[in-house]
Design a protein around this motif. Structure first.
Motif, short mmCIF file in Angstrom:
data_model
loop_
_atom_site.label_atom_id
_atom_site.label_comp_id
_atom_site.label_asym_id
_atom_site.label_seq_id
_atom_site.Cartn_x
_atom_site.Cartn_y
_atom_site.Cartn_z
N GLU A 96 0.84 -1.19 0.00
CA GLU A 96 0.00 0.00 0.00
C GLU A 96 0.87 1.24 0.00
N LEU A 97 0.32 2.34 -0.53
CA LEU A 97 1.04 3.60 -0.67
C LEU A 97 0.26 4.73 0.00
N PRO A 98 0.94 5.85 0.30
CA PRO A 98 0.22 7.00 0.89
C PRO A 98 -0.91 7.51 0.00
N PHE A 99 -0.72 7.45 -1.32
CA PHE A 99 -1.76 7.82 -2.27
C PHE A 99 -2.18 6.59 -3.07
N PRO A 100 -3.47 6.41 -3.32
CA PRO A 100 -3.89 5.31 -4.21
C PRO A 100 -3.47 5.62 -5.65
N CYS A 101 -2.52 4.86 -6.15
CA CYS A 101 -1.98 5.10 -7.50
C CYS A 101 -2.01 3.80 -8.30
N LEU A 102 -2.10 3.96 -9.60
CA LEU A 102 -2.03 2.83 -10.52
C LEU A 102 -0.80 3.05 -11.41
N PHE A 103 0.30 2.33 -11.06
CA PHE A 103 1.54 2.49 -11.79
C PHE A 103 1.65 1.45 -12.91
N PRO A 104 2.42 1.74 -13.94
CA PRO A 104 2.60 0.76 -15.02
C PRO A 104 3.58 -0.34 -14.67
N TRP A 105 4.18 -0.30 -13.47
CA TRP A 105 5.10 -1.33 -13.04
C TRP A 105 4.51 -2.08 -11.85
N ASP A 106 5.07 -3.21 -11.55
CA ASP A 106 4.56 -4.08 -10.49
C ASP A 106 5.14 -3.65 -9.15
N ILE A 107 4.29 -3.12 -8.24
CA ILE A 107 4.78 -2.67 -6.94
C ILE A 107 4.91 -3.84 -5.95
N ALA A 128 5.36 9.52 -0.71
CA ALA A 128 5.51 10.24 0.56
C ALA A 128 6.15 11.60 0.35
N PHE A 129 7.14 11.65 -0.54
CA PHE A 129 7.79 12.93 -0.84
C PHE A 129 6.82 13.88 -1.54
N ALA A 130 6.02 13.34 -2.46
CA ALA A 130 5.07 14.18 -3.19
C ALA A 130 3.98 14.71 -2.27
N SER A 131 3.63 13.96 -1.23
CA SER A 131 2.57 14.41 -0.33
C SER A 131 2.96 15.68 0.42
N THR A 132 4.27 15.93 0.59
CA THR A 132 4.69 17.20 1.20
C THR A 132 4.37 18.37 0.28
N GLY A 133 4.25 18.08 -1.03
CA GLY A 133 3.87 19.13 -1.97
C GLY A 133 2.43 19.58 -1.80
N VAL A 134 1.64 18.77 -1.10
CA VAL A 134 0.28 19.18 -0.75
C VAL A 134 0.28 19.99 0.53
N VAL A 135 1.08 19.55 1.49
CA VAL A 135 1.07 20.16 2.83
C VAL A 135 1.68 21.56 2.82
N LEU A 136 2.84 21.72 2.20
CA LEU A 136 3.57 23.00 2.29
C LEU A 136 2.82 24.18 1.68
#
Length: 392
Positions: free
Chosen positions: A158-169, A183-191
């Motif tokens: 599981e990830l912080p954001f529900p995402c559908l990637f083209p690779w197998d996580i 997780a790094f991208a989620s700081t772009g929402v907070v700041l």
């Protein structure tokens, strides 16, 4: 006024801006905005998750919440980019007026200091709540996976954001890189959210302080003669009008932000209310409850500040009424001029200044009606779910 925008300096600096120094080069460290560019690059994969889960209501609602968060974060960052020069001009105006008023007396400096200390305490608390929500969002996937493994012996990544990637996580290396990216991208929402919201809070707190100073002055004005009384009143009216002009500038900057905030948070609350009504007895319920609380606090900031600004600007009317205007009047045309000035100012101050989001006024009444409607949706959803469970 050392505490003016103190919390915001350290927050917005992570976006690469310097709105607070005398240096006119504001966009000095663009590499610090990589977290915002991170959320922009992960946006297509969140949208792909929305489209993929179109027929699964719960997964769709979860993905839609994430999509709305990213849209709001990107919008707020774009508004910082677009309005950064306007913010800089506003900050300069605030500093100049604060300096002028502080030099006129210790009581005025005390009003400004009290407003800034209270504002910075509230902004620190607001920022702490947001970063705790970010931390919870980053930790929750591990909690979910741990509980799933403990109960079933198997755990899906599981990830912080529900995402559908083209690779197998499911591949460990892919999962680690995807998680760090999310997780790094989620700081772009907070700041951007914390920066814009707390700057608005500081601006309105200081505008309320300016209105209080104007009230303090008008209640205590008393000239030795009519000319001195008129000159004193003119300076007080000039301070009040300058404060109103700054309110207008602030409202012009924040109208699209407040409109977007209320529209998107209303959609988020409806979806989060639905998700909470399903998972309130599970681990995810704690996450959704904290998420709902964060959104409510964010909207409350704008409504609370708008209500305070309206109240303090309107209180100038009562301050004029309580002032010793009758002791400074004599006979003749000068006396009539003072009465006319007082009456016109009372009429102008009667309605106060209103912070708006284009179609609505940001005040406590709007806050109450908005969340009363959202809570009704949540209660209805929970009633339906309870009824459906009784049939199963």
């Amino acid at each position: 006024m050392d505490s003016f925008l103190e919390v915001q300096k350290s927050t917005i600096a992570w976006l690469g801006f310097d709105l607070f120094s005398e240096n006119r080069e504001m966009w000095r460290r663009p590499y610090r905005a990589l977290n915002v560019f991170g959320i922009a690059t992960i946006f297509p994969f969140i949208l792909a998750a929305v489209l993929h889960n179109w027929k699964h209501v719960m997964l769709l609602a979860d993905a839609m919440v994430a999509l709305l968060i990213t849209i709001l974060g990107l919008f707020k960052f774009s508004m910082i980019l677009y309005l950064r020069r306007d913010f800089k001009r506003l900050i300069d105006k605030f500093r100049l007026l604060m300096s002028n008023e502080s030099e006129q007396g210790e009581e005025y400096a005390e009003i400004l200091n009290a407003a800034n200390k209270q504002d910075q305490r509230m902004c620190t608390l607001f920022r702490t709540c947001f970063f705790l929500a970010w931390l919870l969002n980053s930790v929750l996937p591990f909690v979910r996976m741990g509980l799933s493994y403990w109960l079933t012996g198997h755990a899906e990544p599981e990830l912080p954001f529900p995402c559908l990637f083209p690779w197998d996580i499911h591949i460990r290396r892919n999962y680690v890189l995807s998680f760090i990216w999310s997780a790094f991208a989620s700081t772009g929402v907070v700041l951007p959210a914390v920066s814009l919201d707390t700057i608005f809070c500081s601006f309105t707190s200081n505008l309320c302080a300016f209105f209080k100073i104007a009230q303090y002055k008008v209640i205590r004005f008393k000239g030795k003669n009519l000319k001195e009384s008129q000159d004193t009143l003119n300076k007080i009216f000039a301070l009040y009008q300058t404060s109103l002009d700054m309110c207008t500038d602030l409202n012009l900057c924040y109208q699209p932000i407040i409109c977007a905030q209320f529209f998107i948070s209303s959609l988020q609350l409806c979806m989060l209310g639905y998700l909470f009504s399903i998972t309130f007895a599970q681990t995810e319920g704690v996450y959704y409850a904290s998420f709902i609380a964060t959104i409510i606090i964010q909207a409350y900031i704008y409504c609370y500040c708008g209500e305070n600004l309206k109240t303090e600007s309107a209180n100038f009317e009562f301050a004029i009424y309580d002032s010793p205007w009758h002791e400074s009047l004599g006979s003749g045309g000068a006396s009539t001029s003072i009465c006319r000035s007082l009456l016109i100012s009372m009429m102008r101050a009667h309605h106060g200044f209103r912070i708006t989001g284009y179609f609505f006024e940001a005040n406590m009444e709007a806050f109450s009606s908005k969340f009363a409607y959202s809570s009704q949706i949540v209660r209805t959803a929970m009633s339906y779910i309870t009824m459906l469970k009784s049939f199963s």
